[in-house]
Each structure stands twice: as structure tokens, then as C-alpha cells.
Design an enzyme around this catalytic site. Sequence first.
Site, PDB file in Angstrom:
ATOM      1  N   ARG A   1      42.443  52.121  42.374  1.00  8.50           N
ATOM      2  CA  ARG A   1      41.681  52.016  41.127  1.00  8.50           C
ATOM      3  C   ARG A   1      41.827  53.253  40.257  1.00  8.50           C
ATOM      4  O   ARG A   1      41.328  53.281  39.129  1.00  8.50           O
ATOM      5  CB  ARG A   1      40.208  51.805  41.428  1.00  8.50           C
TER       6      ARG A   1
ATOM      7  N   ASN B   1      31.309  55.500  37.097  1.00  8.57           N
ATOM      8  CA  ASN B   1      32.406  54.646  36.636  1.00  8.57           C
ATOM      9  C   ASN B   1      31.944  54.085  35.294  1.00  8.57           C
ATOM     10  O   ASN B   1      30.816  53.614  35.191  1.00  8.57           O
ATOM     11  CB  ASN B   1      32.585  53.525  37.673  1.00  8.57           C
ATOM     12  N   GLY B   2      32.784  54.148  34.257  1.00  9.89           N
ATOM     13  CA  GLY B   2      32.365  53.652  32.941  1.00  9.89           C
ATOM     14  C   GLY B   2      32.506  54.737  31.881  1.00  9.89           C
ATOM     15  O   GLY B   2      33.171  55.746  32.114  1.00  9.89           O
TER      16      GLY B   2
ATOM     17  N   TRP C   1      40.220  57.869  37.455  1.00  8.55           N
ATOM     18  CA  TRP C   1      41.240  57.557  36.439  1.00  8.55           C
ATOM     19  C   TRP C   1      40.660  58.095  35.144  1.00  8.55           C
ATOM     20  O   TRP C   1      39.626  57.625  34.659  1.00  8.55           O
ATOM     21  CB  TRP C   1      41.449  56.052  36.354  1.00  8.55           C
TER      22      TRP C   1
ATOM     23  N   LYS D   1      56.757  44.745  34.236  1.00  7.36           N
ATOM     24  CA  LYS D   1      56.962  45.248  35.600  1.00  7.36           C
ATOM     25  C   LYS D   1      57.927  46.438  35.579  1.00  7.36           C
ATOM     26  O   LYS D   1      57.705  47.437  36.250  1.00  7.36           O
ATOM     27  CB  LYS D   1      57.550  44.153  36.509  1.00  7.36           C
TER      28      LYS D   1
ATOM     29  N   GLU E   1      56.133  49.449  34.074  1.00  5.40           N
ATOM     30  CA  GLU E   1      55.023  49.957  34.887  1.00  5.40           C
ATOM     31  C   GLU E   1      55.487  50.833  36.034  1.00  5.40           C
ATOM     32  O   GLU E   1      54.868  51.847  36.322  1.00  5.40           O
ATOM     33  CB  GLU E   1      54.244  48.779  35.499  1.00  5.40           C
TER      34      GLU E   1
ATOM     35  N   CYS F   1      37.142  54.443  37.819  1.00  6.92           N
ATOM     36  CA  CYS F   1      37.388  54.976  39.137  1.00  6.92           C
ATOM     37  C   CYS F   1      37.009  54.071  40.270  1.00  6.92           C
ATOM     38  O   CYS F   1      36.616  52.946  40.062  1.00  6.92           O
ATOM     39  CB  CYS F   1      36.474  56.149  39.281  1.00  6.92           C
TER      40      CYS F   1
ATOM     41  N   LYS G   1      44.554  49.942  38.859  1.00  9.53           N
ATOM     42  CA  LYS G   1      44.593  48.536  39.229  1.00  9.53           C
ATOM     43  C   LYS G   1      43.589  47.711  38.432  1.00  9.53           C
ATOM     44  O   LYS G   1      43.851  46.593  38.027  1.00  9.53           O
ATOM     45  CB  LYS G   1      44.294  48.423  40.726  1.00  9.53           C
TER      46      LYS G   1
ATOM     47  N   GLU H   1      56.538  39.482  31.195  1.00  5.79           N
ATOM     48  CA  GLU H   1      56.050  40.008  32.471  1.00  5.79           C
ATOM     49  C   GLU H   1      57.134  40.850  33.167  1.00  5.79           C
ATOM     50  O   GLU H   1      56.840  41.894  33.746  1.00  5.79           O
ATOM     51  CB  GLU H   1      55.595  38.833  33.362  1.00  5.79           C
TER      52      GLU H   1
ATOM     53  N   HIS I   1      66.358  38.120  15.291  1.00  2.00           N
ATOM     54  CA  HIS I   1      65.623  38.555  14.108  1.00  2.00           C
ATOM     55  C   HIS I   1      65.220  40.030  14.196  1.00  2.00           C
ATOM     56  O   HIS I   1      64.235  40.436  13.572  1.00  2.00           O
ATOM     57  CB  HIS I   1      64.384  37.684  13.902  1.00  2.00           C
TER      58      HIS I   1
HETATM   59  C1  G6P Z   1      45.356  46.622  34.711  1.00  2.00           C
HETATM   60  C2  G6P Z   1      46.418  46.484  35.789  1.00  2.00           C
HETATM   61  C3  G6P Z   1      47.310  45.282  35.500  1.00  2.00           C
HETATM   62  C4  G6P Z   1      46.463  44.029  35.341  1.00  2.00           C
HETATM   63  C5  G6P Z   1      45.410  44.214  34.244  1.00  2.00           C
HETATM   64  C6  G6P Z   1      44.425  43.055  34.210  1.00  2.00           C
HETATM   65  O1  G6P Z   1      45.938  47.042  33.530  1.00  2.00           O
HETATM   66  O2  G6P Z   1      47.197  47.671  35.882  1.00  2.00           O
HETATM   67  O3  G6P Z   1      48.213  45.101  36.583  1.00  2.00           O
HETATM   68  O4  G6P Z   1      47.285  42.952  35.046  1.00  2.00           O
HETATM   69  O5  G6P Z   1      44.648  45.396  34.506  1.00  2.00           O
HETATM   70  O6  G6P Z   1      43.689  43.048  35.407  1.00  2.00           O
HETATM   71  P1  G6P Z   1      42.886  41.824  35.948  1.00  2.00           P
HETATM   72  O7  G6P Z   1      42.246  42.327  37.202  1.00  2.00           O
HETATM   73  O8  G6P Z   1      41.852  41.476  34.899  1.00  2.00           O
HETATM   74  O9  G6P Z   1      43.817  40.703  36.179  1.00  2.00           O
END
Ligand code: G6P
Length: 617
Positions: free
Chosen positions: A27, A100-101, A74, A494, A497, A2, A612, A490, A513
Site C-alpha cells: 500500500r 491514512n488520508g 505513501w 503495465k 508502471e 498508507c 496498490k 492496459e 491522426h
Molecule cells: C492504483 C493501483 C492500480 C489500480 C488502481 C485502482 O492506482 O496502482 O493498479 O488499478 O489503483 O485500484 P482499485 O483497487 O480501485 O481497482
Amino acid sequence: MCGIVGYIGKNKAQPVLIEGLKRLEYRGYDSAGISILEKSKVKHFRALGRVSNLESKIGEKIFDGRVGIAHTRWATHGKPSVVNAHPHASCDKSIFVVHNGIIENYLELRSGLKKKRHVFKSETDTEVVAHLIEEKQKKQKDLFNSVKSALADLRGAYGIAVIDKKFPDEIIVARKGSPLLFGVGKDEFIISSDASAILGHTNKIVYLNDGELAKITRDDYRVFSLESGYVNKKTTKVNWSQDGAQKDGFAHYMLKEIYEQPQAIANSLQGRVNHFIDEGLVRPTLGGLAPNRDIENHIKKIERLVIVSCGTSYYAGLVAEYMIEECAGIPVEVETASEFRYRKPILNSKTAVLAISQSGETADTLEAIREAKLKGALTLGVVNVVGSTIARETDAGVYNHAGPEIGVASTKAFTSQLVVLLLIALSLGRQRDMSFIDGKEVATELKRIPQLIEAILGQDKEIKKIVSKYSKYKNWLCLGRKYNFPIALEGALKIKEISYVHAEGYAAGEMKHGPIAMIDKNFPSLFIVPKDSVYEKVISGMEEIKARGGKVLAIATEGDSLISKIADDVIYIPKTLEMLTPLLAVIPLQLFAYHLGVSLGYDVDKPRNLAKSVTVE
Ligand code: G6P
């Protein structure tokens, strides 16, 4: 997991807490809550969903209380709901906790506390902390010592902030494994899990280390180590303003951050390449990689590099593998951080372990770095958030300088990571066999990348039109080869996500394959096919898809006259060196995913189920 905010000081707590929650909402946004101490009462509100729902629940009233804590969640233990939202309270509704944790032994603690007649209201691990402190208070009497005693019983990770209406002039905070810091303002303290909630108020920050707790009163703070007592903790000045954290007229942070990429990359390059290009200095200037002679010499001698990271940062690591092997000839392995720690990584003093993390707080990446340290490896970091835990715990590292990234789906942090990783590749290369001329050629082209990205951004309208043609499809195959294989991964990430459309990233050569079995007219493919050393191989894959009735959208180099004869639609990117094509190819993919998500009606800045910065394992 969080965002945590706390306030104690001369001003009303509520506006500061709500503003902080909004800044931290990226977050986690499953639920939000706030507890404010007002005279002998606690004003306590919680709501499901966004911070705006919490605001509606509170209504117009601004409470007078000058001490409070707040949280945006979260979910880890227990579904998103009002009863599971933080702050959690003790039985007597005096002690309130945000956390948090993950408390790993919470079931055991919970059953012990139930036997002592504590009544639990939620399914969370956090609630045990409030009841445990209450239980400890029977002996310890004061808040600080009862929190300290409770912490000794916890296993797992926590960043916590605690208030108690019996002790209205203090907040107790503690950290083990989850970030916790506080800003020191004039006659006020603002607590948070993330500096971005604080920077509007002060840039003087106290970062707690693992195993530390602090008692913060209206005019002072004292930090203690759980093991060794009082710690004389100084503030750190953070030179990162809040300016980057506004939308500036863009519909979403994500779009703003996509458009910020030319500037973010220019910032990543600033002061690092000019001397190398113009004045013949032997390599890029990366002071962070040489904080002292010992580490500088150590880096010169490394024979192997292991990169650990998660999500989009992991894909940046995969691109870096190609760059570093090509520039420096050092063998590179890239591993998702969550796997690294639980197998038996073979490390020695000639291996460096490099963490890539936008936030610098991702728990899996942090733990991987700690494991690497334990095994005697040199640890390095490529981190965006200044002063974050990974930045502080690694032996040396380079900051991205991309500015705050708020959109959950990473964009400008990714491209700035690629730039920094390429500078590291050049630096390592120049210490080894790379010639000055080769290094200079790459660095000179790298400086042109911001303007080349501008040119791609200029095609945004056409990309949006292409999206409208393809928005009905429910599945995508994203394909690329060599430097652009990670970009295919990537791109697929995207799309998943933010538009919840299934997209699978695959190596273009590997597609035959297996995945090709899925292809029909309803299953389009997105090919990244710049004019590079594998161009013809990728074209063959494209022909194979077309031969089976699959639609093809291609990202190709300007001036490629063949591609439009094969692909159904083409987005063009400017010509550049092969090694730099990922920096350009990813831009149309980001825009494509963005417009797809928006056209399907989703909140692309806060995609469902994501956060995030994932500070739990
Ligand atoms: C989360 C985010 C991703 C990010 C990943 C790694 O899953 O949703 O967008 O790439 O964490 O985060 P970092 O801050 O370690 O790059």
C-alpha cells in the site's frame, strides 16, 4: 496514505506489527515506522524506504511492550524522509499517531497550534493531529475524549490510530473517508487499514464506518458514532485466508499472480455459469445482483449504465462497455472516477452506477459512488476485497473471488474483473433481448478461458526471449481496436508502471491522426491483432507503421499465416470468440511488461511512486 497496523493484547506487539507492515507494504513503501509502549517509555523507530530498513534500524531486540502502532507510508504531504515518516508525536512525546488520508485544513490548524507554542518537526498534515490531541488533553484529560474533540476540528479524510504513554492500556482508532478496521482475537486486538494484515491472526473483524471511533483496551472494545454515541458493533466473519498472500516459490508476486489467472478465473466462474450452460437456467447465477426483490426489479428496468473506476479497473470498465452494449443493448458510459464527481453527472433512477475496484477502497471510486447515491442512482460494485468499503456501500454487487492481489501492478484482478463483467453483461442481456443460445455460446466459451490462458503461459520462455530483443527501446506505441483498444491501454500502463519505459496506448484506427508522426526505427509498436471483425483494419494500420520504418511486435491468433509476413515478431494466442479476446490478449502483455521490468533491474512488485490502493483523492 498508507498501511496502518496496531496491536493491543497479551502478546508482544512488535512481531505482530512488523509482520502486519510487511503484509501492507504494497500500500506504500516510501518509509515505515513503529511506536511501542513499554512500561513508562515509548520505543519509537522510523526509517526511509522499505520495512526491512526499519527492521535493520531496530536490530535484533524484541521489545516487551504489548501495545503499539505502526505505519508504512505513501507520501502525500511532505517528501519521503525519516522526519515525515509516521508515527508522529506530540510535543511531550507522549501521544503517537498513525494516519491514512489527507487533513485538508492542516495548514490552518498548524498555524493555530504554533501560536499555542507547539513545535512541529515534519512537513506532514498528520503531525497536527498529534499536537491537536495534546492541546485538547489540557481540558479533556482522558485520551478518548481528547481524540474525539480533536476529530471535530479536522476537515478531510482520515483513518487513525492513537496511543498515549499516559494511558498505556488503550488504543483509540477512528475513521472518516479512509479505511480502518480491527480484528478481534483471543485476548488481543489487531488494528489495520486492510484486512490482509489481520487474517493470519483472526477472521473476526469489526469494520468502522465513516464517523465512528473506537476505544480498544486489552480485553474489550467500544465503538461510538461521533454524532449519536455508543454503537453496538458486531464482528463480521471474513472467509478469506492468508494463503494467497505468499509468493510460493515465484520470484515476484506479480509473476505468481499472472500464473494464478486460470485458477482465479475458474473461481470467478464457480457456481455462476454451470446451471446456465448445463441445465438451461435462464441466466448466470449472480446472487449479489439480487440481494432483494426491489433491487432485482430495479436492475431489470435500468436504461443506462455509468461505470466509474480508476487505473487498470478503468480499462476493465472500457472492455465492459463493449460487452454490455453488445449483450444487453444498454447504453454504457465509462468514466474515470476522479472526473465523475467534480462535473455534473446526469443521473436518475433509471441509471445504475457501477464501481469497479480491486481493493474496494480507492477514494476516487468510493466518492463517485457516494455522489451517485446522493443523486438517486442505483449503485453496483464489482469488487475483489470482501467486506471493503465499496462492497459495503453499494446497493448490490458481485465479488471477483480472485484471492488477494499483492503485486502493485494489477493482473489477476483485471482478468477476473473482465469475467465478472461479462457475466453481468450476460445476465443483463438475458433479462432483455439476448437469446438463450447466444448467451450459452458465450458462457460455454468463457469456461474454456482458464485452459486457453494456461496455453499462453506455456509460452513464457519465448516471450522472455522476445523481451530481450526489445529491451533497449525507450518508447512504445500499443495499439488495438474495438474489444482490444482497452487492452492496448492496459498493456501500455503495465509497461509504464513496472519498467518506467514510456508506452502510449492508442486506438489502432486513431494512430494515423497523430502518433504516427513519432514512428521511426527507434520507436516500435505493439499491435493486438486477433482474427476478429476488425482484423483487416488493424492490419492496414500495421502496414502504415511498417511503411515508415517502424518495428512491429504483434499479438495474433494461432494459425494466422499472414501476420508473420508483416510483423517483426509475433506472440500467438488461441482462437476464441471476439468478445473474449481481451482475456487472452492481455496475458502476453502482462508477461512482456513483467520481463521487461525485471530485465531492467526493477522491483516489479513495488514500482517507484505507486501504491496498490490509493485511499486519498
Ligand atoms: C492504483 C493501483 C492500480 C489500480 C488502481 C485502482 O492506482 O496502482 O493498479 O488499478 O489503483 O485500484 P482499485 O483497487 O480501485 O481497482
